[in-house]
Design an enzyme around this catalytic site. Structure first.
Site, PDB file in Angstrom:
ATOM      1  N   HIS A 164      -9.217   0.537  -0.644  1.00 36.85           N
ATOM      2  CA  HIS A 164      -8.442   0.858   0.559  1.00 36.85           C
ATOM      3  C   HIS A 164      -7.318   1.840   0.260  1.00 36.85           C
ATOM      4  O   HIS A 164      -6.804   2.499   1.155  1.00 36.85           O
ATOM      5  CB  HIS A 164      -7.836  -0.409   1.161  1.00 36.85           C
ATOM      6  CG  HIS A 164      -8.840  -1.447   1.518  1.00 36.85           C
ATOM      7  ND1 HIS A 164      -9.771  -1.258   2.516  1.00 36.85           N
ATOM      8  CD2 HIS A 164      -9.084  -2.676   1.011  1.00 36.85           C
ATOM      9  CE1 HIS A 164     -10.543  -2.335   2.612  1.00 36.85           C
ATOM     10  NE2 HIS A 164     -10.147  -3.209   1.708  1.00 36.85           N
ATOM     11  N   HIS A 176       1.844   1.479  -3.523  1.00 31.33           N
ATOM     12  CA  HIS A 176       0.555   2.064  -3.134  1.00 31.33           C
ATOM     13  C   HIS A 176       0.820   3.086  -2.038  1.00 31.33           C
ATOM     14  O   HIS A 176       1.945   3.163  -1.518  1.00 31.33           O
ATOM     15  CB  HIS A 176      -0.391   0.957  -2.659  1.00 31.33           C
ATOM     16  CG  HIS A 176       0.134   0.217  -1.476  1.00 31.33           C
ATOM     17  ND1 HIS A 176       0.848  -0.958  -1.581  1.00 31.33           N
ATOM     18  CD2 HIS A 176       0.138   0.524  -0.148  1.00 31.33           C
ATOM     19  CE1 HIS A 176       1.224  -1.346  -0.377  1.00 31.33           C
ATOM     20  NE2 HIS A 176       0.825  -0.456   0.514  1.00 31.33           N
ATOM     21  N   HIS A 225      -0.337   5.536   1.538  1.00 29.93           N
ATOM     22  CA  HIS A 225      -1.108   5.714   2.773  1.00 29.93           C
ATOM     23  C   HIS A 225      -1.009   7.173   3.202  1.00 29.93           C
ATOM     24  O   HIS A 225       0.084   7.765   3.187  1.00 29.93           O
ATOM     25  CB  HIS A 225      -0.547   4.869   3.908  1.00 29.93           C
ATOM     26  CG  HIS A 225      -0.551   3.394   3.645  1.00 29.93           C
ATOM     27  ND1 HIS A 225      -1.605   2.566   3.983  1.00 29.93           N
ATOM     28  CD2 HIS A 225       0.379   2.589   3.065  1.00 29.93           C
ATOM     29  CE1 HIS A 225      -1.317   1.318   3.631  1.00 29.93           C
ATOM     30  NE2 HIS A 225      -0.115   1.309   3.073  1.00 29.93           N
ATOM     31  N   GLU A 250       2.124   5.587   7.430  1.00 23.45           N
ATOM     32  CA  GLU A 250       1.835   4.644   8.512  1.00 23.45           C
ATOM     33  C   GLU A 250       2.985   4.646   9.508  1.00 23.45           C
ATOM     34  O   GLU A 250       2.775   4.723  10.719  1.00 23.45           O
ATOM     35  CB  GLU A 250       1.635   3.240   7.934  1.00 23.45           C
ATOM     36  CG  GLU A 250       0.417   3.179   7.038  1.00 23.45           C
ATOM     37  CD  GLU A 250      -0.070   1.773   6.828  1.00 23.45           C
ATOM     38  OE1 GLU A 250       0.677   0.976   6.219  1.00 23.45           O
ATOM     39  OE2 GLU A 250      -1.182   1.462   7.284  1.00 23.45           O
ATOM     40  N   HIS A 303       4.462   2.567  -0.392  1.00 26.88           N
ATOM     41  CA  HIS A 303       5.042   1.258  -0.075  1.00 26.88           C
ATOM     42  C   HIS A 303       5.297   0.510  -1.377  1.00 26.88           C
ATOM     43  O   HIS A 303       4.357   0.197  -2.115  1.00 26.88           O
ATOM     44  CB  HIS A 303       4.077   0.442   0.804  1.00 26.88           C
ATOM     45  CG  HIS A 303       4.005   0.934   2.216  1.00 26.88           C
ATOM     46  ND1 HIS A 303       2.922   0.698   3.045  1.00 26.88           N
ATOM     47  CD2 HIS A 303       4.896   1.648   2.950  1.00 26.88           C
ATOM     48  CE1 HIS A 303       3.168   1.242   4.234  1.00 26.88           C
ATOM     49  NE2 HIS A 303       4.351   1.824   4.200  1.00 26.88           N
ATOM     50  N   THR A 348       0.526  -4.230   6.672  1.00 26.67           N
ATOM     51  CA  THR A 348      -0.191  -3.275   7.534  1.00 26.67           C
ATOM     52  C   THR A 348      -1.698  -3.325   7.310  1.00 26.67           C
ATOM     53  O   THR A 348      -2.430  -2.514   7.859  1.00 26.67           O
ATOM     54  CB  THR A 348       0.305  -1.835   7.302  1.00 26.67           C
ATOM     55  OG1 THR A 348      -0.033  -1.442   5.965  1.00 26.67           O
ATOM     56  CG2 THR A 348       1.805  -1.716   7.521  1.00 26.67           C
TER      57      THR A 348
HETATM   58 ZN    ZN Z   1       1.080  -0.197   2.545  1.00 24.12          ZN
END
Ligand code: ZN
Length: 257
Positions: free
Chosen positions: A96, A121, A123, A127, A140, A207
């Protein structure tokens, strides 16, 4: 001899039959297993709440993340104390995102509260939005207190200069899901987050499924940069791994003065 062989065959068939049943029941009733989710299609964000009974918060939660950060009220917030250490790390492709697991990375202290830094990690796009605009990338930084409470620091990235502090991460991201590589040297989380520590804060959730609530969110006001090639390398692995913006509902967003 003969009866033994027959027994063996019968047992074999029975096992085969049970396995088929298990497979059928797995296919037909995926809810209790709550395994697979994604960012689009049949297992995408609109469906997360239905993929498992464990994921219900994704559908019925009222304090979900991410949010659009807008209309924040200025407040006297406690300063973020980054009591981190340079640390060994490993880079994981969990299917992911790319996650950097840290070992004995130290603590985030906010007023009376203290949280251990576990991992960060990414995104793409970010987000969280700020006044309706998403950034090309966010990291994050996930922390956990002794009582289990989670605190996440969001570090936004604008596209610009290459991020030298993360160059060994972006250069060594495993392409295969479930693959892990050991990091080169050490990372210093304090340096990565920088010295401009003004922040927005609000309550929210994970999330990703199970979308658990009660997460203390802290998003730094000052973005850092990611280089075009670094961003492209991440996008090649994860073209889109951001959950849609969730309603703010009754929550208040505060911003440090
Ligand atoms: Zn995250």
């Amino acid at each position: 001899m003969k009866s033994k062989r027959i027994l063996g065959l019968k047992t074999g068939l029975l096992i085969l039959f049970s396995v088929s049943l298990a497979l059928v029941s797995c296919k037909g009733e995926s809810k209790p297993h709550g395994g697979h989710w994604s960012y689009e299609g049949e297992t995408g964000p609109e469906k997360w709440g239905e993929l498992s009974t464990d994921f219900e918060a994704c559908k019925i939660g009222e304090n979900q993340s991410p949010i659009d950060i807008t209309g924040a009220s200025a407040a006297d917030l406690p300063a973020l104390q980054l009591n981190y250490n340079p640390t060994n790390y490993e880079i994981v492709n969990n299917g992911h995102t790319i996650q950097v697991n840290l070992k004995d990375a130290g603590k985030l202290v906010i007023g009376e509260d203290s949280y251990s830094l576990l991992q960060f990690h990414f995104h793409h796009p970010s987000e969280e939005a700020v006044d309706g605009e998403r950034f090309p990338l966010v990291a994050h930084f996930v922390h956990k207190a002794d009582d289990g409470e989670l605190a996440v620091i969001g570090l936004l990235f604008s596209e610009g200069d290459k991020n030298a502090l993360l160059s060994s991460v972006f250069a060594n991201m495993p392409g295969e899901a479930k693959a892990t590589v050991d990091g080169e040297g050490t990372l210093n989380p304090s340096e990565i987050l920088g010295s401009e520590l003004g922040y927005y804060t609000f309550t929210g959730s994970l999330t990703t499924p199970p979308c658990s609530e009660g997460v203390r969110w802290i998003v730094l006001k000052s973005p850092t940069t990611v280089g075009g090639e670094q961003l492209a390398a991440f996008k090649k692995l994860f073209p889109m791994n951001a959950r849609p913006i969730q309603p703010l509902n009754d929550r208040e967003i505060k911003v440090s003065k």
